[in-house]
Scaffold this motif. Structure first.
Motif, PDB file in Angstrom:
ATOM      1  N   ILE A 173     -15.554  -4.805 -17.685  1.00  0.00           N
ATOM      2  CA  ILE A 173     -15.944  -3.620 -16.908  1.00  0.00           C
ATOM      3  C   ILE A 173     -17.289  -3.094 -17.398  1.00  0.00           C
ATOM      4  CG2 ILE A 173     -15.306  -1.269 -16.278  1.00  0.00           C
ATOM      5  CD1 ILE A 173     -12.402  -2.056 -16.715  1.00  0.00           C
ATOM      6  N   VAL A 174     -17.433  -3.061 -18.742  1.00  0.00           N
ATOM      7  CA  VAL A 174     -18.672  -2.531 -19.318  1.00  0.00           C
ATOM      8  C   VAL A 174     -19.868  -3.402 -18.920  1.00  0.00           C
ATOM      9  CG1 VAL A 174     -19.905  -2.107 -21.470  1.00  0.00           C
ATOM     10  CG2 VAL A 174     -17.530  -1.400 -21.243  1.00  0.00           C
ATOM     11  N   LYS A 222     -25.039  -3.396 -13.435  1.00  0.00           N
ATOM     12  CA  LYS A 222     -25.235  -2.597 -12.231  1.00  0.00           C
ATOM     13  C   LYS A 222     -26.275  -1.495 -12.479  1.00  0.00           C
ATOM     14  CE  LYS A 222     -22.338  -0.109  -9.091  1.00  0.00           C
ATOM     15  NZ  LYS A 222     -21.008   0.487  -8.998  1.00  0.00           N
ATOM     16  N   LEU A 223     -26.233  -0.935 -13.690  1.00  0.00           N
ATOM     17  CA  LEU A 223     -27.209   0.099 -14.036  1.00  0.00           C
ATOM     18  C   LEU A 223     -28.620  -0.464 -14.033  1.00  0.00           C
ATOM     19  CD1 LEU A 223     -25.854   2.274 -16.985  1.00  0.00           C
ATOM     20  CD2 LEU A 223     -26.388   2.961 -14.649  1.00  0.00           C
ATOM     21  N   GLN A 273     -22.386   7.063 -10.014  1.00  0.00           N
ATOM     22  CA  GLN A 273     -21.630   5.976  -9.400  1.00  0.00           C
ATOM     23  C   GLN A 273     -20.993   5.079 -10.459  1.00  0.00           C
ATOM     24  OE1 GLN A 273     -21.261   5.063  -5.871  1.00  0.00           O
ATOM     25  NE2 GLN A 273     -21.569   7.263  -5.944  1.00  0.00           N
ATOM     26  N   ASP A 274     -21.271   5.379 -11.701  1.00  0.00           N
ATOM     27  CA  ASP A 274     -20.909   4.423 -12.749  1.00  0.00           C
ATOM     28  C   ASP A 274     -19.733   4.880 -13.592  1.00  0.00           C
ATOM     29  OD1 ASP A 274     -23.092   2.468 -12.333  1.00  0.00           O
ATOM     30  OD2 ASP A 274     -24.272   4.257 -12.686  1.00  0.00           O
ATOM     31  N   TRP A 312     -11.058  -7.262 -21.175  1.00  0.00           N
ATOM     32  CA  TRP A 312     -11.114  -6.686 -19.828  1.00  0.00           C
ATOM     33  C   TRP A 312     -12.015  -5.456 -19.828  1.00  0.00           C
ATOM     34  CZ3 TRP A 312      -9.803  -8.795 -15.351  1.00  0.00           C
ATOM     35  CH2 TRP A 312      -9.983  -7.995 -14.229  1.00  0.00           C
ATOM     36  N   GLY A 313     -11.863  -4.623 -20.878  1.00  0.00           N
ATOM     37  CA  GLY A 313     -12.750  -3.471 -21.013  1.00  0.00           C
ATOM     38  C   GLY A 313     -14.195  -3.929 -21.066  1.00  0.00           C
ATOM     39  N   LEU A 314     -14.433  -4.989 -21.824  1.00  0.00           N
ATOM     40  CA  LEU A 314     -15.781  -5.542 -21.947  1.00  0.00           C
ATOM     41  C   LEU A 314     -16.305  -5.986 -20.592  1.00  0.00           C
ATOM     42  CD1 LEU A 314     -18.009  -6.562 -23.897  1.00  0.00           C
ATOM     43  CD2 LEU A 314     -16.864  -8.769 -23.811  1.00  0.00           C
ATOM     44  N   VAL A 342     -14.957   4.203 -17.926  1.00  0.00           N
ATOM     45  CA  VAL A 342     -13.569   3.766 -18.118  1.00  0.00           C
ATOM     46  C   VAL A 342     -13.528   2.537 -19.019  1.00  0.00           C
ATOM     47  CG1 VAL A 342     -11.533   2.822 -16.968  1.00  0.00           C
ATOM     48  CG2 VAL A 342     -12.744   4.732 -15.947  1.00  0.00           C
ATOM     49  N   GLY A 343     -14.467   1.607 -18.785  1.00  0.00           N
ATOM     50  CA  GLY A 343     -14.527   0.403 -19.604  1.00  0.00           C
ATOM     51  C   GLY A 343     -14.761   0.723 -21.070  1.00  0.00           C
ATOM     52  N   ILE A 344     -15.716   1.626 -21.317  1.00  0.00           N
ATOM     53  CA  ILE A 344     -16.011   2.012 -22.700  1.00  0.00           C
ATOM     54  C   ILE A 344     -14.790   2.685 -23.326  1.00  0.00           C
ATOM     55  CG2 ILE A 344     -17.447   3.516 -24.125  1.00  0.00           C
ATOM     56  CD1 ILE A 344     -19.716   3.029 -22.102  1.00  0.00           C
ATOM     57  N   GLN A 371     -16.888   3.696 -13.585  1.00  0.00           N
ATOM     58  CA  GLN A 371     -16.155   2.517 -14.056  1.00  0.00           C
ATOM     59  C   GLN A 371     -16.620   2.109 -15.451  1.00  0.00           C
ATOM     60  OE1 GLN A 371     -13.761   0.582 -13.582  1.00  0.00           O
ATOM     61  NE2 GLN A 371     -13.046   0.881 -11.499  1.00  0.00           N
ATOM     62  N   LEU A 372     -17.948   2.232 -15.651  1.00  0.00           N
ATOM     63  CA  LEU A 372     -18.517   1.899 -16.950  1.00  0.00           C
ATOM     64  C   LEU A 372     -17.887   2.768 -18.033  1.00  0.00           C
ATOM     65  CD1 LEU A 372     -20.690   0.440 -18.619  1.00  0.00           C
ATOM     66  CD2 LEU A 372     -22.289   2.211 -17.954  1.00  0.00           C
ATOM     67  N   LEU A 391     -11.682   2.250 -22.532  1.00  0.00           N
ATOM     68  CA  LEU A 391     -10.668   1.230 -22.811  1.00  0.00           C
ATOM     69  C   LEU A 391     -10.980   0.476 -24.092  1.00  0.00           C
ATOM     70  CD1 LEU A 391      -8.167  -0.345 -21.865  1.00  0.00           C
ATOM     71  CD2 LEU A 391      -9.668  -1.847 -20.592  1.00  0.00           C
ATOM     72  N   GLY A 448     -20.769  -2.828 -15.431  1.00  0.00           N
ATOM     73  CA  GLY A 448     -21.391  -1.519 -15.285  1.00  0.00           C
ATOM     74  C   GLY A 448     -22.833  -1.526 -15.762  1.00  0.00           C
TER      75      GLY A 448
END
Lengths: 324, 370
Positions: A131-132, A138-139, B320-321, A127-129, B326-328, B323-324, B330, A135
């Motif tokens: 999100i990453v 999106k970047l 804006q990122d 799940w973390g992956l 937070v993902g890292i 979330q990124l 996690l 992200g």
């Protein structure tokens, strides 16, 4: 003031249903057939998205919540190939496969490998992956919606009936047929790889008895990496094919995640062919219930049915009962 | 727990823990007088998220049931309270008079549905805020824990529940306000006088403290011991004659009730509730708080929710990122700090250690060696 009647309660549940089917003249069989045919299109998408998961979850027992993001990555590979190299959508499919498979291999090496035997941790990490990955995409590409063109020779509809008005009540677009064809071809290819090649035999050996396979000289780590990468590659192909149907955006994978899981859980993971049955069952029941009631309600009913199914048959519908 | 096992005769009063908690409570009690209006309501909101995380910690950290459906319980409580607040709008604030909320009129309803009407009355609404999520959880719990469905499949079921309910609430626009949810609610009043933000803050603080204390007491009791045993070896505890399903259903329902009440308090603060909080994404957010804070630590998830929220607030201004990030975070936590950030604290500040009775007999088994 207050309306305590039973009908109001029922209508609250089926309010939209009544709106969807206002004419009580009985079910129009032609429309139902058309809907069932279009359900085939849903089946194709489900089969495509579920197939990769059937590999990573079914074979390797990895709870991959980043599956949707691999679909998204495949779609972006297609977008890039089409945008920069003016490639035909069909030509981009191998690139989508290779691109996502590579990322899958890296993910296996860096993350999944550390977590074998710990399903809940794997679930969290993936799940973390997810999100990453969202992200990062999106970047690079911004959150803007991207569009992928379907090849012109796949536009148009295949119609079976034509009425006096010149429209055809029973028709399916060529592109949906194409999705089905790709899905079935991939399923056949995967089944060949698994049951017809030495690599497939090694994969099955590792899943059945890792230690024994290791003793017999199977490079289990390589097999793990290869299998995971293959599953991710399949997700990438799914993304490439779906990209022309919908818009491409970073969160697009989320839409497919739950559905892909439902397909895998329904079909069972014992045999790869179960995935076909699972996607057919879910896709068609979705289409037909949607015809009788409406789309959201169909989704709710199908999800509820799957929950009940998991409760009674967690191993899936199409799994042969093993003797303990 | 400890006294039952080791046979202590002394008081089991955990002085250290109580002192630390009181200091923490004092800080939170002083904070509203220092903070601005935005931070006041923002912190109240984060405390509710923290409470939600604590409720998930009870089922996940202690009992080993990973749920993505805690956002659902939170939101169900939220809707109950939102109906109450919406139905108690003054006639002036309501476009279509006091009898029926605006979104129902827009969607062609003429009569208030019978299942929503009773929520106009405070006691019923309060009861529903807790009872609706609890009942929903009880039904699910009874359904899944009494079968042989194991860990991962339960998690997938909770995913499906969150997904299905989101679709359902969005589709029933006339009853739930659809995608927008229920907006423009009245503020919470107490016998006719409106409760100011600071009052709401203290109500929420009291609730958070209550949930933390109750959870701590539960997990330190023999009941908590059984829960932890279920987490560690479900089969063995079943062989010992415990009805595992019963314990799971109980803690699952209790946790949903806690989450529901948190959702109920969230609405007067947030002024709206929508299917956003039902969706899988929000349910995952709760899971992330617990994972980062530390499973089975109770206070860890609470602090994680507050800190991550604050962090997000500041990061939002820069990039804006977030979330990124937070993902890292996690990923790093799962891979390298599997017990969460609380486990980085020195051992003597761990919950288990602080929960021990203060007076230990001179030759008690020493923790240092092990």
């Amino acid at each position: 003031m207050l309306d305590f009647s039973l009908t109001s309660m029922l209508s609250s549940l089926f309010l939209l249903a009544e709106e969807a089917a206002p004419a009580a003249e009985g079910i129009s069989w032609i429309a139902l057939l058309n809907q069932a045919l279009n359900g085939i299109g849903i089946v194709g998408i489900l089969l495509l998205t579920g197939l990769g998961l059937a590999i990573t979850f079914g074979v390797m027992r990895i709870i991959n919540l980043a599956h949707g993001e691999f679909i998204m990555l495949g779609a972006y590979v297609t977008f890039v190939m089409q945008d920069f190299f003016k490639m035909d959508l069909l030509m981009t499919i191998p690139f989508a496969f290779i691109g996502t498979a590579l990322i899958g291999a890296i993910v296996e090496l860096t993350i999944i490998r550390r977590l074998y035997g710990r399903p809940l941790e794997t679930l969290l990490a993936t799940w973390g992956l997810s999100i990453v990955l969202q992200g990062v995409v999106k970047l690079i590409f911004t959150a803007e919606l991207k569009y992928v063109r379907a090849p012109s020779y796949l536009s148009g509809n295949l119609s079976f009936l034509t009425n006096e008005a010149g429209t055809s009540p029973i028709a399916i677009s060529y592109y949906r047929l194409f999705i089905i064809a790709v899905a079935l071809a991939l399923l056949a290819l995967t089944m060949f790889l698994f049951y017809g090649t030495s690599w497939g035999r090694q994969i099955r050996a590792v899943t059945q008895n890792r230690e024994m396979a290791k003793c017999l000289g199977v490079n289990t780590k390589l097999i793990d990496m290869g299998t995971f990468a293959y599953g991710c590659g399949l997700a990438g192909v799914a993304g490439a094919v779906i990209s022309a149907l919908k818009t491409v955006a970073p969160p697009m994978g989320q839409d497919y995640l739950v559905d892909a899981w439902m397909v895998v859980v329904t079909g069972g993971v014992d045999k790869l062919i179960g995935i076909l049955a699972g996607s057919f069952l879910i896709g068609e029941s979705n289409a037909i219930i949607a015809f009788m009631l409406n789309d959201p309600l169909a989704r709710v009913i199908v999800l509820a049915a799957v929950i009940v199914l998991i409760r009674y048959r967690p191993e899936g519908l199409f799994t042969v009962q093993k003797r303990a | 727990m400890a006294n039952a096992v080791l046979g202590y005769k002394q008081s089991t009063f955990p002085t250290k823990l109580v002192i630390i908690s009181l200091i923490g409570l004092l800080i939170f009690a002083v904070l509203p007088f220092v903070l601005g209006t935005f931070q006041l309501s923002f912190l109240s909101k984060l405390m509710l998220f923290g409470t939600l995380a604590v409720s998930l910690d009870l089922v996940w950290g202690f009992t080993g049931i990973l749920s993505f459906a805690h956002g659902v319980f939170f939101t169900l409580g939220g809707y109950a309270s939102a109906y109450y607040l919406k139905l108690n709008l003054s006639a002036a604030a309501n476009t279509y008079g006091v009898d029926i909320p605006d979104f129902m009129v827009w969607n062609g309803l003429e009569v208030l549905p019978w299942f929503i009407a009773p929520l106009k009355y405070f006691p019923i609404a309060l009861l529903a805020t807790v009872a609706v999520p609890a009942l929903f959880a009880y039904i699910i719990g009874y359904f899944i824990f009494r079968s042989k469905v194991s860990g991962v499949y339960i998690t997938i079921i909770t995913l499906a529940i969150a997904s299905a309910l989101t679709t359902f609430f969005v589709s029933q626009q006339a009853y739930t306000g659809g995608t927008n949810g229920i907006t423009d609610v009245s503020s919470l009043s107490f016998f006719g006088s409106e409760i100011p933000p600071i009052g709401l803050y203290f109500i929420i603080l009291a609730y958070a403290a209550f949930v933390l204390a109750l959870s701590w007491w539960l997990t330190q009791s023999n009941f908590g011991l059984v829960l932890r045993s279920i987490n560690e070896n479900e089969k063995r505890i079943a062989f010992l004659g415990y009805d595992v399903a019963q314990y799971k259903i109980f803690i699952w329902t209790l946790s949903a009730a806690m989450a529901g009440m948190a959702g109920g308090l969230f609405v007067p603060l947030n002024r709206f509730i929508s299917p956003v909080y039902l969706a899988v994404a929000f349910g995952t957010q709760v899971v992330i708080w617990v994972a980062i804070g530390g499973r089975g630590t109770l206070i860890g998830p609470f602090i994680a929710a507050i800190l991550l929220g604050q962090f997000q607030n500041y990061a939002d201004r820069v990039t804006q990122d977030w979330q990124l990030i937070v993902g890292i975070l996690l990923l790093v936590v799962v891979l390298f700090i599997p017990n969460g950030l609380m486990s980085l604290l020195p051992e003597r500040f761990s919950l288990a250690n602080l929960s021990k009775p203060t007076r230990i007999s001179p030759r008690a088994p020493s923790e240092q060696k092990s």
